[in-house]
Design a protein around this motif. Structure first.
Motif, mmCIF file in Angstrom:
data_model
loop_
_atom_site.group_PDB
_atom_site.id
_atom_site.type_symbol
_atom_site.label_atom_id
_atom_site.label_comp_id
_atom_site.label_asym_id
_atom_site.label_seq_id
_atom_site.Cartn_x
_atom_site.Cartn_y
_atom_site.Cartn_z
ATOM 1 N N SER A 136 3.349 8.559 11.600
ATOM 2 C CA SER A 136 3.003 9.453 10.495
ATOM 3 C C SER A 136 3.014 10.909 10.936
ATOM 4 C CB SER A 136 1.633 9.084 9.919
ATOM 5 O OG SER A 136 1.680 7.840 9.254
ATOM 6 N N VAL A 137 2.540 11.159 12.141
ATOM 7 C CA VAL A 137 2.583 12.529 12.679
ATOM 8 C C VAL A 137 4.039 13.004 12.764
ATOM 9 C CG1 VAL A 137 2.173 13.942 14.739
ATOM 10 C CG2 VAL A 137 0.397 12.376 13.925
ATOM 11 N N ILE A 138 4.925 12.118 13.218
ATOM 12 C CA ILE A 138 6.348 12.470 13.309
ATOM 13 C C ILE A 138 6.928 12.717 11.917
ATOM 14 C CG2 ILE A 138 8.625 11.653 14.032
ATOM 15 C CD1 ILE A 138 7.193 10.055 16.251
ATOM 16 N N VAL A 139 6.536 11.891 10.940
ATOM 17 C CA VAL A 139 6.991 12.093 9.560
ATOM 18 C C VAL A 139 6.571 13.474 9.061
ATOM 19 C CG1 VAL A 139 6.633 11.365 7.164
ATOM 20 C CG2 VAL A 139 7.142 9.657 8.916
ATOM 21 N N VAL B 113 0.848 -1.204 0.000
ATOM 22 C CA VAL B 113 0.000 0.000 0.000
ATOM 23 C C VAL B 113 0.876 1.244 0.000
ATOM 24 C CG1 VAL B 113 -1.631 1.367 1.371
ATOM 25 C CG2 VAL B 113 -1.997 -1.090 1.081
ATOM 26 N N PHE B 114 1.856 1.269 0.890
ATOM 27 C CA PHE B 114 2.785 2.402 0.936
ATOM 28 C C PHE B 114 3.477 2.578 -0.406
ATOM 29 C CE2 PHE B 114 6.767 4.513 1.440
ATOM 30 C CZ PHE B 114 6.636 5.402 2.492
ATOM 31 N N ALA B 115 4.018 1.475 -0.941
ATOM 32 C CA ALA B 115 4.793 1.549 -2.179
ATOM 33 C C ALA B 115 3.951 2.048 -3.349
ATOM 34 C CB ALA B 115 5.386 0.178 -2.500
ATOM 35 N N ILE C 292 -2.202 7.403 4.161
ATOM 36 C CA ILE C 292 -2.982 6.221 3.788
ATOM 37 C C ILE C 292 -2.672 5.013 4.663
ATOM 38 C CG2 ILE C 292 -3.448 4.589 1.918
ATOM 39 C CD1 ILE C 292 -4.648 7.379 1.503
ATOM 40 N N VAL C 293 -1.411 4.849 5.060
ATOM 41 C CA VAL C 293 -0.980 3.628 5.753
ATOM 42 C C VAL C 293 -1.764 3.339 7.038
ATOM 43 C CG1 VAL C 293 0.936 2.657 7.111
ATOM 44 C CG2 VAL C 293 1.295 3.348 4.747
#
Length: 211
Positions: free
Chosen positions: A185-188, A139-141, A164-165
């Protein structure tokens, strides 16, 4: 993803806490290995932090013009997260795997060896995700590749995938893992705040541009 030979749920509260802590620390140490910096220095290219975004990740290594080094950095930064998850899961089960994976992600972003100034965590995020299953990683890819092909911004592709992940993990029946990836994801997004500003201003570097 199955549990290890002895689930941590069968242990006492103190033993459980010690195992979770140990998994977190080992994961952090694995994640904190700065492969991008080590590879570029070994190749005689100096300090990769002195070019482009100043990052130690694969996207910035690509700005040196050495695609092979960038690919190697991507794979190594990924698989240190995967290895952390799989080892912890094999020996102690899902709870330890989550701790090790989160530790690897944090270790890449805040490595003690570099004064806690590391990468943005995307490759290790994907590697940790792969440790929990092939489908979430796909999914990520798919999202990353689609966005990268359309817009050629690595940061936008990564941020889109990071949205999305967690949703995908929830619908795949992994709510606790989804929650962990929601935090990641928040950290990203926080690590990409400068990229977000450049995207809004139209000054963000595209994939393949040199520093």
């Amino acid at each position: 993803m199955g549990g290890g030979p002895q689930s941590v749920r069968q242990l006492s509260g103190r033993s459980l806490a010690l195992i979770i802590l140990a998994a977190l620390v080992v994961g952090y140490l694995l994640g904190s290995i700065p492969f991008g910096l080590l590879l570029t220095r070994a190749a005689g290219l100096g300090d990769v932090r002195s070019i482009g975004s100043g990052n130690i990740g694969a996207t910035n290594v690509l700005r040196t013009g050495h695609k092979g080094l960038a690919a190697a950095t991507l794979l190594l930064d990924m698989f240190k997260g995967t290895v952390a998850v799989l080892l912890a899961n094999h020996f102690f089960g899902m709870e330890a795997a989550m701790a090790a994976g989160f530790g690897a992600f944090i270790g890449h972003i805040f490595p003690v060896w570099l004064g806690f100034k590391g990468g943005k965590g995307v490759a290790t995020y994907l590697g940790v995700l792969l440790g929990f299953g092939l489908n979430p990683a796909l999914v990520f890819a798919v999202v990353w590749i689609a966005m990268a092909l359309m817009f050629r911004f690595s940061s936008l592709a990564a941020l889109s995938a990071a949205i999305i992940v967690p949703v995908s993990l929830f619908y795949m029946g992994m709510p606790m893992v989804a929650l962990m990836f929601g935090v990641m994801s928040v950290i990203v997004f926080w690590k990409h705040r400068a990229n977000i500003q450049r995207l809004a201003a139209g000054t963000e570097s595209k994939i393949g541009s040199k520093g």
